[in-house]
Design an enzyme around this catalytic site. Structure first.
Site, PDB file in Angstrom:
ATOM      1  N   SER A   1      41.107  38.079   0.706  1.00 25.81           N
ATOM      2  CA  SER A   1      40.367  38.845   1.700  1.00 25.81           C
ATOM      3  C   SER A   1      39.178  38.041   2.179  1.00 25.81           C
ATOM      4  O   SER A   1      38.671  37.178   1.475  1.00 25.81           O
ATOM      5  CB  SER A   1      39.907  40.175   1.096  1.00 25.81           C
ATOM      6  OG  SER A   1      39.287  40.981   2.080  1.00 25.81           O
ATOM      7  N   ASP A   2      38.741  38.355   3.393  1.00 25.77           N
ATOM      8  CA  ASP A   2      37.544  37.726   3.937  1.00 25.77           C
ATOM      9  C   ASP A   2      36.845  38.749   4.815  1.00 25.77           C
ATOM     10  O   ASP A   2      37.496  39.500   5.543  1.00 25.77           O
ATOM     11  CB  ASP A   2      37.886  36.480   4.756  1.00 25.77           C
ATOM     12  CG  ASP A   2      36.651  35.678   5.070  1.00 25.77           C
ATOM     13  OD1 ASP A   2      36.112  35.029   4.145  1.00 25.77           O
ATOM     14  OD2 ASP A   2      36.190  35.722   6.227  1.00 25.77           O
ATOM     15  N   THR A   3      35.515  38.790   4.730  1.00 24.92           N
ATOM     16  CA  THR A   3      34.711  39.701   5.534  1.00 24.92           C
ATOM     17  C   THR A   3      33.632  38.907   6.248  1.00 24.92           C
ATOM     18  O   THR A   3      32.965  38.080   5.636  1.00 24.92           O
ATOM     19  CB  THR A   3      34.065  40.791   4.649  1.00 24.92           C
ATOM     20  OG1 THR A   3      35.094  41.525   3.998  1.00 24.92           O
ATOM     21  CG2 THR A   3      33.200  41.734   5.469  1.00 24.92           C
TER      22      THR A   3
END
Length: 190
Positions: free
Chosen positions: A65-67
């Protein structure tokens, strides 16, 4: 399942929905490509993290995941120092920004990635409030220099979209992806 992230927030969110997992964080270059759009960037990062860790765990489902925080079409990463955090928070004061997360699952040759956007509006912040918040140390490891799940909650006037996305992992969409890969949620003892 393997979580390809060292983020304590992602660990807590997965535990919140009862997912059993181990952590094996991916160490990749997270530099945006020249001219890369924000959605393409977070999706590329999430997928690259998942694929990197999947290479070490070929028989497991891996979640990457990446935010990122997006303001005026610019990706605002984690602050380099306190002065950078102050500058970022001054930009966000009284304005609306977007929190964009991508979630990728990889298992063998199968992979899926999706992205989720949430609009976040900050209230007007005084210079003194910004300095005091930065002095807490909370902004140091957060994209956009704040944590909605912590002391930074009082900076936020409103959100439109997924709260868990702003924390770091959009749970509704993540649970749907996990279901596609037959990874159960709501497991007892998690």
């Amino acid at each position: 399942m393997i979580l390809a992230s060292s983020s304590p927030r992602r660990r807590e969110l997965l535990q919140q929905i009862g997912v059993r997992f181990e952590v094996d964080a991916a160490d990749i270059d997270e530099t945006p490509l020249a001219g890369e759009a924000a959605v393409a960037y977070v999706e590329r990062m999430a997928l690259e993290k998942a694929r990197t860790v999947a290479a070490r765990h070929p028989d497991e489902v891996v979640l990457g995941s990446d935010t990122s925080v997006i303001f005026q079409n610019a990706i605002l990463g984690k602050p380099e120092n306190d002065a950078d955090a102050v500058s970022t928070l001054k930009k966000l004061s009284g304005a609306t920004h977007q929190v964009l997360s991508a979630v990728a699952l990889v298992s063998g040759k199968q992979s899926r990635v999706l992205s989720v956007a949430t609009q976040v509006r900050f209230r007007e912040l005084s210079d003194d409030e910004i300095r005091r918040y930065v002095a807490t140390g909370e902004p140091a490891d957060k994209a956009g220099s704040y944590g909605i799940q912590g002391m930074g909650a009082i900076l936020v006037a409103a959100i439109e979209g997924s709260y868990s996305n702003v924390v770091g992992l959009p749970l509704t969409e993540t649970a749907a992806l996990l279901n596609e890969f037959e990874v159960p949620v709501w497991q007892a003892g998690c």
